[in-house]
Design a protein around this motif. Structure first.
Motif, PDB file in Angstrom:
ATOM      1  N   SER A   1     -18.503  -2.246   4.326  1.00 63.86           N
ATOM      2  CA  SER A   1     -17.615  -1.472   3.453  1.00 63.86           C
ATOM      3  C   SER A   1     -18.384  -0.400   2.686  1.00 63.86           C
ATOM      4  O   SER A   1     -17.913   0.730   2.538  1.00 63.86           O
ATOM      5  N   LEU A   2     -19.564  -0.753   2.203  1.00 65.73           N
ATOM      6  CA  LEU A   2     -20.362   0.217   1.449  1.00 65.73           C
ATOM      7  C   LEU A   2     -20.881   1.313   2.362  1.00 65.73           C
ATOM      8  O   LEU A   2     -20.907   2.496   1.993  1.00 65.73           O
ATOM      9  N   LEU A   3     -21.305   0.957   3.563  1.00 62.85           N
ATOM     10  CA  LEU A   3     -21.799   1.952   4.516  1.00 62.85           C
ATOM     11  C   LEU A   3     -20.661   2.857   4.984  1.00 62.85           C
ATOM     12  O   LEU A   3     -20.863   4.068   5.181  1.00 62.85           O
ATOM     13  N   ALA A   4     -19.465   2.294   5.147  1.00 62.55           N
ATOM     14  CA  ALA A   4     -18.310   3.112   5.523  1.00 62.55           C
ATOM     15  C   ALA A   4     -17.968   4.103   4.415  1.00 62.55           C
ATOM     16  O   ALA A   4     -17.545   5.232   4.685  1.00 62.55           O
ATOM     17  N   ALA A   5     -18.155   3.685   3.162  1.00 65.54           N
ATOM     18  CA  ALA A   5     -17.886   4.579   2.033  1.00 65.54           C
ATOM     19  C   ALA A   5     -18.840   5.771   2.046  1.00 65.54           C
ATOM     20  O   ALA A   5     -18.441   6.911   1.735  1.00 65.54           O
ATOM     21  N   ILE A   6     -20.103   5.548   2.405  1.00 64.70           N
ATOM     22  CA  ILE A   6     -21.070   6.648   2.503  1.00 64.70           C
ATOM     23  C   ILE A   6     -20.631   7.620   3.596  1.00 64.70           C
ATOM     24  O   ILE A   6     -20.649   8.848   3.406  1.00 64.70           O
TER      25      ILE A   6
ATOM     26  N   ILE B   1     -17.379  -1.372  -4.490  1.00 59.61           N
ATOM     27  CA  ILE B   1     -17.025  -0.213  -3.660  1.00 59.61           C
ATOM     28  C   ILE B   1     -16.486   0.939  -4.499  1.00 59.61           C
ATOM     29  O   ILE B   1     -16.863   2.100  -4.290  1.00 59.61           O
ATOM     30  N   PHE B   2     -15.612   0.621  -5.463  1.00 56.79           N
ATOM     31  CA  PHE B   2     -14.936   1.660  -6.230  1.00 56.79           C
ATOM     32  C   PHE B   2     -15.361   1.635  -7.698  1.00 56.79           C
ATOM     33  O   PHE B   2     -15.836   0.616  -8.212  1.00 56.79           O
ATOM     34  N   ASP B   3     -15.176   2.776  -8.352  1.00 58.42           N
ATOM     35  CA  ASP B   3     -15.489   2.908  -9.777  1.00 58.42           C
ATOM     36  C   ASP B   3     -14.316   2.317 -10.567  1.00 58.42           C
ATOM     37  O   ASP B   3     -13.278   2.971 -10.743  1.00 58.42           O
ATOM     38  N   LEU B   4     -14.473   1.098 -11.050  1.00 58.57           N
ATOM     39  CA  LEU B   4     -13.380   0.371 -11.687  1.00 58.57           C
ATOM     40  C   LEU B   4     -12.929   1.042 -12.988  1.00 58.57           C
ATOM     41  O   LEU B   4     -11.718   1.166 -13.241  1.00 58.57           O
ATOM     42  N   ASP B   5     -13.857   1.471 -13.815  1.00 61.29           N
ATOM     43  CA  ASP B   5     -13.483   2.117 -15.081  1.00 61.29           C
ATOM     44  C   ASP B   5     -12.693   3.392 -14.823  1.00 61.29           C
ATOM     45  O   ASP B   5     -11.696   3.668 -15.505  1.00 61.29           O
ATOM     46  N   HIS B   6     -13.146   4.162 -13.859  1.00 62.96           N
ATOM     47  CA  HIS B   6     -12.433   5.398 -13.513  1.00 62.96           C
ATOM     48  C   HIS B   6     -11.026   5.074 -13.003  1.00 62.96           C
ATOM     49  O   HIS B   6     -10.051   5.753 -13.369  1.00 62.96           O
ATOM     50  N   PHE B   7     -10.902   4.050 -12.199  1.00 62.74           N
ATOM     51  CA  PHE B   7      -9.617   3.617 -11.647  1.00 62.74           C
ATOM     52  C   PHE B   7      -8.644   3.285 -12.778  1.00 62.74           C
ATOM     53  O   PHE B   7      -7.483   3.726 -12.778  1.00 62.74           O
ATOM     54  N   LYS B   8      -9.106   2.536 -13.755  1.00 58.02           N
ATOM     55  CA  LYS B   8      -8.245   2.157 -14.874  1.00 58.02           C
ATOM     56  C   LYS B   8      -7.870   3.370 -15.721  1.00 58.02           C
ATOM     57  O   LYS B   8      -6.700   3.514 -16.130  1.00 58.02           O
ATOM     58  N   ASN B   9      -8.832   4.231 -15.993  1.00 51.75           N
ATOM     59  CA  ASN B   9      -8.585   5.376 -16.875  1.00 51.75           C
ATOM     60  C   ASN B   9      -7.605   6.369 -16.272  1.00 51.75           C
ATOM     61  O   ASN B   9      -6.712   6.880 -16.962  1.00 51.75           O
TER      62      ASN B   9
ATOM     63  N   ARG C   1     -23.268   4.528  -7.515  1.00 48.45           N
ATOM     64  CA  ARG C   1     -24.446   4.502  -6.639  1.00 48.45           C
ATOM     65  C   ARG C   1     -24.084   4.923  -5.212  1.00 48.45           C
ATOM     66  O   ARG C   1     -24.894   5.554  -4.522  1.00 48.45           O
ATOM     67  N   ILE C   2     -22.856   4.612  -4.768  1.00 52.14           N
ATOM     68  CA  ILE C   2     -22.416   5.049  -3.443  1.00 52.14           C
ATOM     69  C   ILE C   2     -22.180   6.550  -3.448  1.00 52.14           C
ATOM     70  O   ILE C   2     -22.606   7.270  -2.539  1.00 52.14           O
ATOM     71  N   GLN C   3     -21.497   7.027  -4.482  1.00 50.89           N
ATOM     72  CA  GLN C   3     -21.203   8.459  -4.593  1.00 50.89           C
ATOM     73  C   GLN C   3     -22.493   9.269  -4.657  1.00 50.89           C
ATOM     74  O   GLN C   3     -22.607  10.341  -4.047  1.00 50.89           O
ATOM     75  N   GLU C   4     -23.475   8.760  -5.383  1.00 49.49           N
ATOM     76  CA  GLU C   4     -24.746   9.470  -5.534  1.00 49.49           C
ATOM     77  C   GLU C   4     -25.456   9.628  -4.190  1.00 49.49           C
ATOM     78  O   GLU C   4     -25.896  10.734  -3.840  1.00 49.49           O
ATOM     79  N   LEU C   5     -25.566   8.550  -3.418  1.00 46.01           N
ATOM     80  CA  LEU C   5     -26.247   8.646  -2.130  1.00 46.01           C
ATOM     81  C   LEU C   5     -25.431   9.492  -1.154  1.00 46.01           C
ATOM     82  O   LEU C   5     -25.998  10.296  -0.402  1.00 46.01           O
ATOM     83  N   GLY C   6     -24.108   9.338  -1.162  1.00 51.67           N
ATOM     84  CA  GLY C   6     -23.276  10.163  -0.298  1.00 51.67           C
ATOM     85  C   GLY C   6     -23.458  11.640  -0.582  1.00 51.67           C
ATOM     86  O   GLY C   6     -23.545  12.462   0.346  1.00 51.67           O
ATOM     87  N   ASN C   7     -23.551  11.995  -1.855  1.00 51.07           N
ATOM     88  CA  ASN C   7     -23.770  13.403  -2.222  1.00 51.07           C
ATOM     89  C   ASN C   7     -25.147  13.889  -1.788  1.00 51.07           C
ATOM     90  O   ASN C   7     -25.310  15.037  -1.362  1.00 51.07           O
TER      91      ASN C   7
END
Length: 539
Positions: A431-436, A198-206, A290-296
């Protein structure tokens, strides 16, 4: 039914041909095609010579090619991914192609401009200036390798999101490293998505690298340690309570496991911890690429024809059951909800002693489609408004949405906007569809939720943090008496409803930064935003 205007003038016909085709045809060929023969009867031999001429075949091929291009153009226009209402597209094209702007649209233009007008954000911008004390403590916290916090978050995607925010803050309070949160399998939808799905893990950590140390799993030194599990965290626990309850055991055992963090952490926190909450919610928790891309992509398709309104509609069967409300469709549907509620009384979330009528008047029920229409019209939403609706399948299916679709025919959702196959990678994972839905709604010009809830509150805060984009917050308790007064003239009704919402359109909600107890992920001013006149204190 889609209608196309036909010209009544049958005496003359004109066709416009691209210059590339004109240049490919010789002048004599054009003359032969366009000039009227002077003689009514031509000899067969002359016709045979003409048809054998190469210039005739070049002209014929060019003309057929042009007609094929026209056919493909119109087919493409009528099969765009706005499948929920193809008529609206052909109507738009007929207006553009004819160069005609109807008087009705001219009259409506003033209302359109007013409805899409954004609120005054009063110059507030994100302002996460952590104190010197906080930054000094960070150095020690990030060095620690002895204490680890594990959390299991439950519920839907937005409920899990809220718990992840609080998990980071609790880890900071305890000075512990946070193991990437475990997402409990959703018993309602059977969604087995993990954090990184669901979330961008690397971005979350950084993003949180200077605040909390985040690890993907327990180190080998702690793998054999049985974590101390705590299930009795009270609601709205303070940092002092958390330290006194957990810190000694965490130092002794090395690993602490927490479950059920929903609303467990107090909203009344020191300034630095409030800012950390905002940092996690608005900056660190970015959706997977991939979620962010389709949402955009879906956002771009909605915006391709101008402004759009996003509605989060809470009309699913489980929502009506849990809220103790009736969907307002028919007596049969009301009975379905009543029977379900009697069979599973534990689903009713609160105030079980209240009748449906009392709950409705108290503003505790979701708005149904007809009430959403009445509110939007009173606030000046034009009939031409493009609407994206987010949410699950409503009880009653399409019938439940009929008032909205009738009043606002440009009505779309992710299934209608997506190209064939675009949603397949997400399967039926709620969860993925809700994120979109979250992405398209958060980026809309105007947003409104028919009921509060985790997603509505999260998007409200996100839009405020992003510049106070227009967000309609229905004042259900005060407006419903007007909805029930059928004798009130429409003009008077609209005026009263508009006045009730004049200050509920996404403007900054100013409050005290000390002891306010407000959820900063819903109201980020003034703890997480400043405009040059607000001051922040760090404790």
């Amino acid at each position: 039914m889609c209608e196309m205007a036909l010209s009544k003038n049958k005496h003359r016909s004109y066709i416009s041909v691209p210059s590339q085709i004109i240049n490919s045809i010789s002048q004599s060929s054009l003359d032969s095609l366009l000039q009227t023969p002077k003689k009514k009867h031509s000899s067969f031999s002359k016709l045979r010579v003409f048809f054998k001429a190469p210039r005739f075949f070049i002209s014929l091929i060019s003309l057929l090619g042009f007609l094929w291009v026209l056919k493909m153009w119109f087919n493409l226009g009528l099969t765009m991914p706005f499948s929920h209402n193809p008529c609206s597209i052909s109507e738009d094209k007929s207006i553009i192609s004819s160069g005609i702007l109807s008087s009705e649209l001219k009259i409506e233009s003033g209302e359109v401009d007013e409805f899409w007008k954004q609120p005054d954000g009063m110059g507030f911008m994100p302002c996460l200036d952590f104190s010197g004390k906080y930054r000094k403590e960070s150095l020690e916290i990030l060095k620690d390798r002895t204490k680890y916090l594990m959390v299991v978050v439950a519920g839907g995607m937005n409920q899990q999101r809220n718990q992840i925010v609080d998990a980071v803050v609790i880890a900071r309070i305890l000075g512990a490293s946070l193991v990437v949160p475990i997402l409990q399998v959703n018993v309602i939808w059977g969604d087995e998505s993990e954090f990184a799905d669901i979330f961008d893990l690397d971005h979350f950590k950084n993003v949180l690298a200077n605040d909390v140390r985040i690890v993907s799993s327990l180190p080998s030194t702690h793998l054999m340690t049985r974590p101390v599990e705590e299930k009795r965290t009270p609601l709205h626990a303070s940092p002092q309570w958390i330290r006194s309850r957990y810190l000694r055991r965490l130092r002794r055992d090395g690993v602490l496991l927490l479950r059920g963090l929903d609303a467990r952490l107090s909203n009344d926190l020191p300034s630095d911890l409030q800012k950390l909450r905002c940092k996690v919610a608005f900056d660190a928790l970015r959706f997977a690429p991939r979620i962010q891309e389709l949402g955009n992509k879906l956002t771009e398709r909605m915006r391709s024809k101008g402004h759009y309104l996003a509605l989060h509609l809470r009309m699913e069967k489980d929502v009506w059951v849990r809220t103790g409300c009736h969907p307002g469709l028919s007596h049969d549907y009301d009975e379905v909800i009543n029977n379900e509620r009697k069979a599973r009384p534990e689903l009713l979330t609160s105030r079980s002693n209240m009748s449906y009528h009392d709950r409705k008047l108290a503003g505790l029920c979701p708005l149904n489609a007809l009430e959403v229409v009445m509110l939007l019209k009173a606030l000046g939403a034009p009939k031409s408004a493009r609407i994206y609706w987010a949410g699950g399948v409503p009880l009653g299916g399409k019938e439940a949405l009929t008032p909205l679709m009738r009043e606002f025919p440009r009505f779309f959702n992710k299934e209608g906007l997506a190209f064939p196959g675009e949603l397949e990678p997400f399967g039926k994972k709620a969860s993925l569809l809700a994120a979109i839905d979250y992405i398209v709604s958060e980026q809309s010009d105007v947003f409104m939720a028919s009921h509060g809830g985790n997603m509505g509150h999260a998007i409200q805060g996100h839009r405020a943090y992003g510049g106070h984009k227009k967000t309609i917050i229905p004042n259900k308790r005060q407006m419903l008496p007007y909805f029930m007064n059928s004798s009130l003239p429409e003009e008077e009704f609209n005026k009263m409803i508009y006045e009730l919402h004049r200050d509920s359109l996404g403007q900054p909600k100013l409050g005290s930064s000390k002891g306010g107890g407000r959820d900063v992920t819903k109201y980020p001013v003034p703890e997480c935003m400043c405009n040059g006149t607000t001051k922040h204190s760090s404790v």
